[in-house]
Design a protein around this motif. Structure first.
Motif, PDB file in Angstrom:
ATOM      1  N   GLU A  65       9.917  -1.249  -0.501  1.00  0.00           N
ATOM      2  CA  GLU A  65       9.023  -1.663  -1.593  1.00  0.00           C
ATOM      3  C   GLU A  65       7.660  -2.027  -1.009  1.00  0.00           C
ATOM      4  O   GLU A  65       7.575  -2.750  -0.011  1.00  0.00           O
ATOM      5  CB  GLU A  65       9.610  -2.875  -2.324  1.00  0.00           C
ATOM      6  N   ALA A  66       6.609  -1.511  -1.638  1.00  0.00           N
ATOM      7  CA  ALA A  66       5.247  -1.858  -1.226  1.00  0.00           C
ATOM      8  C   ALA A  66       4.800  -3.085  -2.020  1.00  0.00           C
ATOM      9  O   ALA A  66       4.678  -3.034  -3.244  1.00  0.00           O
ATOM     10  CB  ALA A  66       4.298  -0.686  -1.474  1.00  0.00           C
ATOM     11  N   LEU A  67       4.557  -4.207  -1.326  1.00  0.00           N
ATOM     12  CA  LEU A  67       4.159  -5.447  -1.991  1.00  0.00           C
ATOM     13  C   LEU A  67       2.641  -5.567  -2.103  1.00  0.00           C
ATOM     14  O   LEU A  67       2.127  -6.198  -3.035  1.00  0.00           O
ATOM     15  CB  LEU A  67       4.709  -6.645  -1.213  1.00  0.00           C
ATOM     16  N   GLU A  68       1.940  -4.987  -1.146  1.00  0.00           N
ATOM     17  CA  GLU A  68       0.479  -5.029  -1.158  1.00  0.00           C
ATOM     18  C   GLU A  68      -0.017  -3.805  -0.414  1.00  0.00           C
ATOM     19  O   GLU A  68       0.513  -3.445   0.636  1.00  0.00           O
ATOM     20  CB  GLU A  68      -0.024  -6.305  -0.482  1.00  0.00           C
ATOM     21  N   CYS A  69      -1.050  -3.169  -0.979  1.00  0.00           N
ATOM     22  CA  CYS A  69      -1.560  -1.948  -0.346  1.00  0.00           C
ATOM     23  C   CYS A  69      -3.074  -1.889  -0.546  1.00  0.00           C
ATOM     24  O   CYS A  69      -3.583  -1.230  -1.455  1.00  0.00           O
ATOM     25  CB  CYS A  69      -0.882  -0.726  -0.970  1.00  0.00           C
ATOM     26  N   ILE A  70      -3.796  -2.613   0.303  1.00  0.00           N
ATOM     27  CA  ILE A  70      -5.255  -2.645   0.206  1.00  0.00           C
ATOM     28  C   ILE A  70      -5.807  -1.614   1.170  1.00  0.00           C
ATOM     29  O   ILE A  70      -5.616  -1.700   2.387  1.00  0.00           O
ATOM     30  CB  ILE A  70      -5.786  -4.049   0.534  1.00  0.00           C
ATOM     31  N   ILE A  71      -6.458  -0.616   0.604  1.00  0.00           N
ATOM     32  CA  ILE A  71      -7.035   0.474   1.380  1.00  0.00           C
ATOM     33  C   ILE A  71      -8.519   0.566   1.044  1.00  0.00           C
ATOM     34  O   ILE A  71      -8.899   0.650  -0.139  1.00  0.00           O
ATOM     35  CB  ILE A  71      -6.329   1.814   1.070  1.00  0.00           C
ATOM     36  N   ASP A  72      -9.347   0.521   2.085  1.00  0.00           N
ATOM     37  CA  ASP A  72     -10.801   0.548   1.914  1.00  0.00           C
ATOM     38  C   ASP A  72     -11.248  -0.559   0.966  1.00  0.00           C
ATOM     39  O   ASP A  72     -12.118  -0.368   0.131  1.00  0.00           O
ATOM     40  CB  ASP A  72     -11.245   1.913   1.400  1.00  0.00           C
ATOM     41  N   GLY A  73     -10.587  -1.720   1.119  1.00  0.00           N
ATOM     42  CA  GLY A  73     -10.974  -2.893   0.353  1.00  0.00           C
ATOM     43  C   GLY A  73     -10.425  -2.962  -1.047  1.00  0.00           C
ATOM     44  O   GLY A  73     -10.679  -3.930  -1.765  1.00  0.00           O
ATOM     45  N   SER A  74      -9.669  -1.977  -1.490  1.00  0.00           N
ATOM     46  CA  SER A  74      -9.178  -1.956  -2.869  1.00  0.00           C
ATOM     47  C   SER A  74      -7.663  -1.810  -2.895  1.00  0.00           C
ATOM     48  O   SER A  74      -7.073  -1.158  -2.029  1.00  0.00           O
ATOM     49  CB  SER A  74      -9.816  -0.791  -3.652  1.00  0.00           C
ATOM     50  N   GLN A  75      -7.037  -2.413  -3.930  1.00  0.00           N
ATOM     51  CA  GLN A  75      -5.596  -2.263  -4.109  1.00  0.00           C
ATOM     52  C   GLN A  75      -5.300  -0.827  -4.533  1.00  0.00           C
ATOM     53  O   GLN A  75      -5.910  -0.292  -5.458  1.00  0.00           O
ATOM     54  CB  GLN A  75      -5.089  -3.250  -5.171  1.00  0.00           C
ATOM     55  N   GLU A  76      -4.357  -0.199  -3.803  1.00  0.00           N
ATOM     56  CA  GLU A  76      -3.988   1.183  -4.098  1.00  0.00           C
ATOM     57  C   GLU A  76      -2.487   1.262  -4.362  1.00  0.00           C
ATOM     58  O   GLU A  76      -1.741   0.296  -4.173  1.00  0.00           O
ATOM     59  CB  GLU A  76      -4.359   2.092  -2.918  1.00  0.00           C
ATOM     60  N   THR A  77      -2.037   2.432  -4.790  1.00  0.00           N
ATOM     61  CA  THR A  77      -0.605   2.643  -5.082  1.00  0.00           C
ATOM     62  C   THR A  77       0.055   3.647  -4.156  1.00  0.00           C
ATOM     63  O   THR A  77       1.282   3.771  -4.162  1.00  0.00           O
ATOM     64  CB  THR A  77      -0.421   3.138  -6.528  1.00  0.00           C
ATOM     65  N   ASP A  78      -0.759   4.350  -3.351  1.00  0.00           N
ATOM     66  CA  ASP A  78      -0.126   5.434  -2.594  1.00  0.00           C
ATOM     67  C   ASP A  78       0.729   4.939  -1.432  1.00  0.00           C
ATOM     68  O   ASP A  78       1.452   5.702  -0.818  1.00  0.00           O
ATOM     69  CB  ASP A  78      -1.148   6.464  -2.110  1.00  0.00           C
ATOM     70  N   CYS A  79       0.686   3.623  -1.113  1.00  0.00           N
ATOM     71  CA  CYS A  79       1.645   3.114  -0.125  1.00  0.00           C
ATOM     72  C   CYS A  79       3.064   3.291  -0.639  1.00  0.00           C
ATOM     73  O   CYS A  79       3.982   3.656   0.099  1.00  0.00           O
ATOM     74  CB  CYS A  79       1.389   1.641   0.165  1.00  0.00           C
ATOM     75  N   ALA A  80       3.251   2.975  -1.939  1.00  0.00           N
ATOM     76  CA  ALA A  80       4.581   3.124  -2.523  1.00  0.00           C
ATOM     77  C   ALA A  80       4.978   4.584  -2.603  1.00  0.00           C
ATOM     78  O   ALA A  80       6.146   4.941  -2.442  1.00  0.00           O
ATOM     79  CB  ALA A  80       4.612   2.492  -3.914  1.00  0.00           C
ATOM     80  N   ASP A  81       4.002   5.438  -2.839  1.00  0.00           N
ATOM     81  CA  ASP A  81       4.310   6.865  -2.970  1.00  0.00           C
ATOM     82  C   ASP A  81       4.620   7.509  -1.630  1.00  0.00           C
ATOM     83  O   ASP A  81       5.456   8.405  -1.545  1.00  0.00           O
ATOM     84  CB  ASP A  81       3.118   7.603  -3.616  1.00  0.00           C
ATOM     85  N   GLU A  82       3.953   7.084  -0.571  1.00  0.00           N
ATOM     86  CA  GLU A  82       3.996   7.832   0.676  1.00  0.00           C
ATOM     87  C   GLU A  82       4.753   7.161   1.826  1.00  0.00           C
ATOM     88  O   GLU A  82       5.287   7.834   2.697  1.00  0.00           O
ATOM     89  CB  GLU A  82       2.553   8.130   1.148  1.00  0.00           C
ATOM     90  N   VAL A  83       4.794   5.835   1.881  1.00  0.00           N
ATOM     91  CA  VAL A  83       5.351   5.151   3.047  1.00  0.00           C
ATOM     92  C   VAL A  83       6.839   4.838   2.890  1.00  0.00           C
ATOM     93  O   VAL A  83       7.563   4.751   3.874  1.00  0.00           O
ATOM     94  CB  VAL A  83       4.557   3.856   3.347  1.00  0.00           C
ATOM     95  N   LEU A  84       7.285   4.688   1.662  1.00  0.00           N
ATOM     96  CA  LEU A  84       8.667   4.274   1.450  1.00  0.00           C
ATOM     97  C   LEU A  84       9.639   5.364   1.886  1.00  0.00           C
ATOM     98  O   LEU A  84       9.383   6.554   1.750  1.00  0.00           O
ATOM     99  CB  LEU A  84       8.903   3.926  -0.024  1.00  0.00           C
TER     100      LEU A  84
END
Length: 692
Positions: A65-84
């Motif tokens: 589960e992705a609890l936080e995914c700040i990329i380039d200073g902004s909250q993103e969703t692709d951590c959940a899509d790609e890292v899990l």
């Protein structure tokens, strides 16, 4: 008393066992849930009747589960899509701003000492990344601060950083750190290979300091628990019940040679179903990253033996197979690892890959073959109804067939409560007399595998003498051969007293050696007295059954007479002529306190030519007392004296071979067609046509 449990394991060597404790007043039922285990003897104290037991759960967790995914200073969703999940080639967007952070919850808790792999898709240098772990997602421990120089380009795994954790963790945080704003990286996956161990005190029935859960011989009788509690099961051939579930690669895409075909297609090695064609003729080829799952179509209990038939297999000429295939792993599971539960062939379900379900703990590894294509024997460590193949390195892994070792097998029952042969409330693995026939299991079992050997000399039902010494890990009695196998199912559990426990018997009958004469001058040897003696129901008694401590208990006046271990009696040279009654004693090898006596009547008389007939009888019968071949004897005659020089030098059958050479070389001195050509040293006088 029964210990109910459920067992999940990734350890091939896990022994499915349950635990019982007998109390004469009441019964205790102890439910236990545990994972794959290994045993480690520690020094802490346990109460009497218990021993320390270490449960070790090994496996692999991924980010769940992705609890936080700040990329380039902004909250993103692709951590959940790609890292899990498992590494699959997907990746996050560019993580390039100082302070960018990603927090994940893993599949489960990993203890300190777990081996973690961070998979990167790409990175730029100079780079600095902080990695921290936590058990509560509040208090984090920094495990490593890495730079681009720490990232390894592994030929198999890709761009990775690996480390061993110093604390327990369920949560992991990765932070873009340092003075490298604008330098970016992408994440693909996070993997924790964990080894979680817990030590408890568990029942130790035999008091050998090895808990029953780890002890392979719970009562120290020298018989394995698995042999004392196996049941006969009949299966259908796998090629009659199999089912094809899926055939894909680790990305959830069609396998390299995906075919939408349910049955075998002999001659085409791209049809995975050929592995159940019943003929051992068509090779099946698996390619790198291919995953193929089959259903057995029946539940195979733990302990069932299956075979992977090697490429080029021939039972007579090439039973091992040719090998030559690249590395492969084989798994089994109860239930399919297909998350959609499809009952028919499929390759891909919206890109869902099944590798995570297999290697992450849902399946149990039963074979990790560095070279496929050899015939392999697999003993299932768990009950299973599905089988998975994973080709993880290179291409062209191969086997020909999956089949049962036999459709009828004795299988160890993991629920030992089913194994109480005599119904006395004490399970067979703790019962020293499983069938209640008054004969200990150790005596009955080893009477089959090692007849005549007493492995319980103090008759207490335990192997050996006194308190057995045991292996501190397995609990096996040191020195016990453990070679009884499934003979226990017939020998120990048939409610019939084994011959090992029937009181030994011996009976000796009197012998008369008066038909022939032993020469007074040369002396000689009689035939064996064992010919009409009985040892434990065997007549004639054999050297093996009769103890070597055989003796003359009364010489009957024949001074110097002795007896040999083969039952022949020696009469010394220079004995006085006469008829002597010599009493001998024999004892059993199995119990040399069980003895008996009998009388051998021996004729000692001048006998000049060694033909076994006394001189006075030859004179009375008008034969020559100095001619060893007079009278003529029929083939098979054996009352001669081979130590007599007159008889030894003669050739009574005229075949050109002296009597003594025939005696020494095992041919018949009285049969002119029984001789060795190489032994001929005398003139051949026989006119017989030996070959017709």
């Amino acid at each position: 008393m029964k210990l109910d449990y459920n067992l999940t394991t990734t350890d091939m060597k896990t022994i499915n066992k349950s635990l019982f404790s007998i109390n004469p007043i009441f019964k205790i039922v102890l439910p236990v849930l545990f994972l794959a285990f290994s045993t480690t003897m520690l020094q802490a104290q346990c109460p009497p009747g218990q021993a320390e037991y270490t449960v070790t759960d090994t496996g692999t967790y991924y980010a769940a589960e992705a609890l936080e995914c700040i990329i380039d200073g902004s909250q993103e969703t692709d951590c959940a899509d790609e890292v899990l999940g498992a590494p699959d080639g997907g990746a996050t967007g560019d993580i390039k701003t100082i302070g960018d952070v990603q927090r994940f919850r893993m599949d489960g808790d990993s203890f300190a000492g777990s081996f973690v792999t961070i998979y990167f898709d790409k990175y730029e240098d100079p780079l600095e990344v902080e990695i921290a772990t936590s058990t509560d997602d509040v208090n984090y421990t920094v495990e490593a601060t890495i730079t681009d120089a720490d990232i390894v380009d592994d030929g198999t795994l890709g761009l990775i950083y690996q480390f061993t954790t110093t604390v327990d963790f369920e949560y992991i945080r990765i932070t873009h750190n340092g003075n490298n704003d604008g330098k970016k990286y992408k994440l693909d996956a996070i993997q924790s290979d964990y080894v979680n161990s817990t030590t408890t005190c568990e029942i130790d029935s035999d008091g050998d300091n090895v808990a029953d859960l780890a002890d392979e011989d719970d009562d120290n009788d020298g018989l394995l628990d698995v042999d004392e509690c196996s049941v006969e099961l009949n299966f259908q051939p796998l090629c009659a019940t199999w089912g094809y579930v899926y055939n894909q690669n680790i990305l959830g895409e069609p396998a390299q040679h995906y075919v939408e075909y349910e049955g075998p297609n002999p001659g085409d090695d791209h049809y995975p179903a050929n592995i159940f064609e019943c003929s051992n003729t068509s090779e099946v080829v698996f390619h790198q990253d291919d995953i193929t799952e089959f259903s057995f179509g029946q539940v195979l209990p733990a302990g069932t033996v299956i075979l992977l038939i090697g490429e080029g297999y021939d039972p007579a000429l090439n039973p091992t197979g040719n090998g030559g295939g690249t590395p492969m792993q084989v798994y089994v599971s109860m239930g399919s690892t297909d998350p959609n539960g499809d009952a028919q062939s499929n390759c891909c379900d919206a890109g869902v890959g099944y590798q995570n379900a297999i290697v992450g703990g849902q399946s149990t590894l039963v074979l990790d073959a560095p070279e496929s294509g050899f015939t392999e024997t697999i003993v299932l460590p768990i009950a299973a109804d599905h089988l998975q193949f994973l080709a993880y390195d290179g291409s062209h892994g191969n086997w020909q067939e999956v089949q049962l070792q036999s459709t009828t097998q004795y299988v160890y029952s993991p629920d030992l409560s089913t194994c109480d042969t005599d119904g006395d409330g004490l399970i067979d693995s703790l019962d020293l007399d499983s069938d209640g026939d008054g004969c200990f299991d150790v005596d009955e079992g080893y009477n089959i595998s090692d007849p005549g050997t007493d492995y319980d000399t103090d008759d207490d039902g335990l192997f050996g003498v006194g308190v057995p010494s045991v292996d501190p890990v397995t609990g096996r009695v040191i020195g016990a051969p453990y070679n009884t196998g499934n003979t226990l199912n017939t020998a120990v559990k048939d409610n019939t007293v084994s011959t090992a426990c029937i009181p030994p018997t011996i009976a000796a009958s009197d012998d008369s050696f008066t038909v022939s004469a032993i020469d007074t001058t040369l002396g000689g040897t009689t035939l064996s007295v064992f010919e009409n003696d009985d040892a434990n129901g065997t007549t004639p008694a054999t050297d093996f059954l009769i103890d070597d401590n055989i003796s003359i208990s009364n010489d009957g006046g024949l001074t110097g007479v002795t007896i040999n271990t083969d039952g022949t009696i020696n009469i010394p040279p220079g004995s006085t002529a006469g008829i002597y009654n010599v009493v001998y004693q024999i004892c059993l090898t199995a119990d040399n306190t069980v003895c008996t006596t009998a009388t051998a009547t021996i004729n000692v008389d001048p006998e000049s030519d060694g033909d076994g007939i006394s001189d006075q009888d030859e004179i009375a019968g008008s034969t020559n007392e100095n001619d060893p071949c007079d009278p003529t004897q029929a083939p098979g005659y054996n009352l001669y004296s081979e130590i007599n020089p007159i008889w030894s030098a003669a050739d009574c059958d005229g075949d050109g071979v002296s009597n003594i050479d025939e005696h020494n070389n095992g041919t018949d001195p009285y049969s002119d067609c029984d001789f060795n050509i190489a032994d001929i040293t005398l003139a051949v006088t026989s006119l017989s046509d030996c070959d017709g």
